[in-house]
Scaffold this active site. Structure first.
Site, PDB file in Angstrom:
ATOM      1  N   ASP A 274     -17.436   9.885  44.429  1.00 32.45           N
ATOM      2  CA  ASP A 274     -16.891   8.819  43.584  1.00 32.45           C
ATOM      3  C   ASP A 274     -15.410   8.562  43.856  1.00 32.45           C
ATOM      4  O   ASP A 274     -14.753   9.321  44.583  1.00 32.45           O
ATOM      5  CB  ASP A 274     -17.124   9.134  42.091  1.00 32.45           C
TER       6      ASP A 274
ATOM      7  N   ASN B  17     -19.993  16.477  29.207  1.00 31.38           N
ATOM      8  CA  ASN B  17     -21.021  15.620  28.587  1.00 31.38           C
ATOM      9  C   ASN B  17     -22.285  15.525  29.455  1.00 31.38           C
ATOM     10  O   ASN B  17     -23.164  14.722  29.176  1.00 31.38           O
ATOM     11  CB  ASN B  17     -20.457  14.214  28.309  1.00 31.38           C
TER      12      ASN B  17
ATOM     13  N   HIS C  80     -22.371  14.670  32.707  1.00 29.16           N
ATOM     14  CA  HIS C  80     -22.361  13.715  33.831  1.00 29.16           C
ATOM     15  C   HIS C  80     -22.331  14.436  35.175  1.00 29.16           C
ATOM     16  O   HIS C  80     -21.820  15.549  35.289  1.00 29.16           O
ATOM     17  CB  HIS C  80     -21.219  12.689  33.702  1.00 29.16           C
TER      18      HIS C  80
ATOM     19  N   GLU D 271     -22.452   8.637  33.790  1.00 31.70           N
ATOM     20  CA  GLU D 271     -22.272   9.073  32.405  1.00 31.70           C
ATOM     21  C   GLU D 271     -23.623   9.069  31.683  1.00 31.70           C
ATOM     22  O   GLU D 271     -24.596   8.477  32.169  1.00 31.70           O
ATOM     23  CB  GLU D 271     -21.297   8.112  31.703  1.00 31.70           C
TER      24      GLU D 271
HETATM   25  C1  F6R Z   1     -15.910  14.422  40.695  1.00 34.48           C
HETATM   26  C2  F6R Z   1     -17.147  14.300  39.949  1.00 34.48           C
HETATM   27  C3  F6R Z   1     -17.244  14.736  38.525  1.00 34.48           C
HETATM   28  C4  F6R Z   1     -16.734  16.149  38.296  1.00 34.48           C
HETATM   29  C5  F6R Z   1     -16.826  16.529  36.816  1.00 34.48           C
HETATM   30  C6  F6R Z   1     -16.237  17.896  36.546  1.00 34.48           C
HETATM   31  O1  F6R Z   1     -16.080  13.943  42.018  1.00 34.48           O
HETATM   32  O2  F6R Z   1     -18.080  13.820  40.490  1.00 34.48           O
HETATM   33  O3  F6R Z   1     -18.585  14.636  38.102  1.00 34.48           O
HETATM   34  O4  F6R Z   1     -17.481  17.045  39.067  1.00 34.48           O
HETATM   35  O5  F6R Z   1     -16.160  15.581  36.041  1.00 34.48           O
HETATM   36  O6  F6R Z   1     -14.855  17.849  36.759  1.00 34.48           O
HETATM   37  P1  F6R Z   1     -13.989  19.174  36.860  1.00 34.48           P
HETATM   38  O7  F6R Z   1     -14.452  19.887  38.059  1.00 34.48           O
HETATM   39  O8  F6R Z   1     -12.569  18.711  37.000  1.00 34.48           O
HETATM   40  O9  F6R Z   1     -14.242  19.949  35.609  1.00 34.48           O
END
Ligand code: F6R
Length: 253
Positions: free
Chosen positions: A67, A136, A138, A143
């Site tokens: 992303d 959450n 995701h 989301e």
């Molecule tokens: C980032 C991504 C997100 C993160 C998630 C956890 O490329 O795809 O889904 O993996 O938000 O973020 P962290 O690792 O910062 O807790």
């Protein structure tokens, strides 16, 4: 789904790096899917270390990132392109043109998403995808409520995600966090041949429990991974603390 629980996150990341490294060894022109955020940093550090020790050759590797924030140019310090260059690509011998990250500043973001899907197909698909998980539930920026058959597209970020990413680790203020992103879809992620998901700490414990033991539902995007034929979770004890089944693994010592 295989669940591996480790006494600490460093051990979990090392085991994940070992798996990635073995897979890379089996196929020089490997296609690796990557994530950003805090979770994969130790994994990346470990891969860099292996590259430095001359143990891995990344010159034929192709990568695709999950992303990117909409509106941030690749040179923006909070962009995921900037993050990946600094935390991984600058330290590996992978040619930059073989690293694919959606361009948040593209004049036609939908077309950029379609091109990205095309590039994945032209690379014969992703061999292994690295994932983190949001508190959450995701995965990538899919989301809760994202369709299981979604493809790479422009998405709205939830308030939870905007808050989580403005806690000072990445953005200092929630007003700086873009409200939209370009994200690989759940359908795209499910087509990858193998998935590893890493999770660290008690803030992820609920999401991990719902993903692993809860119903497969679009309200918990990570729960779709229960349907993936080759998916392994690498967890520290805190992230695994809400799993009700006894899942102590070889590595939890
Ligand atoms: C980032 C991504 C997100 C993160 C998630 C956890 O490329 O795809 O889904 O993996 O938000 O973020 P962290 O690792 O910062 O807790």
């Amino acid at each position: 789904m295989e669940i591996r629980v480790f006494s600490d996150f460093k051990s979990a990341s090392e085991a994940a790096a070992e798996l990635v490294s073995q897979r890379l060894q089996s196929k020089p022109n490997f296609v690796l899917g990557l994530a950003t955020g805090e979770t994969p940093l130790l994994l990346y550090r470990n891969l860099i270390e292996r590259c430095r020790r001359g143990k891995r050759d990344f010159s034929q590797l192709t990568t695709f990132n999950l992303d990117e924030y909409l509106g941030l140019a690749p040179i923006h310090p909070q962009s995921y392109r900037f993050f990946m260059n600094r935390n991984l690509f600058d330290h590996l011998d992978v040619p930059r043109e073989q690293t694919h990250i959606l361009d948040g500043s593209a004049s036609d973001p939908q077309a950029a998403c379609a091109d990205f899907e095309k590039a994945i197909v032209e690379s014969s698909g992703i061999d292994l995808q690295v994932l983190g998980v949001g508190s959450n539930g995701h995965i990538a920026f899919n989301e809760p409520g994202s369709a299981f058959d979604s493809r790479t597209r422009v998405v709205d970020l939830s308030d939870d995600t905007i808050r989580a990413n403005s806690d000072g680790r990445f953005f200092k203020d929630h007003r700086e966090v873009p409200h939209q992103a370009l994200s690989m879809g759940l359908g795209t992620i499910m087509e990858t041949r193998e998935i590893i998901l890493l999770a660290k700490g008690k803030l992820k414990a609920d999401a991990v429990q719902r993903a692993v033991e809860g119903p497969v539902t679009e309200n918990v995007p990570a729960s779709i991974l229960q349907r993936h034929p080759q998916c392994t979770f690498f967890l520290d004890e805190e992230a695994a603390s809400k799993l009700t089944k006894q899942m102590l693994s070889d590595s939890s010592h």
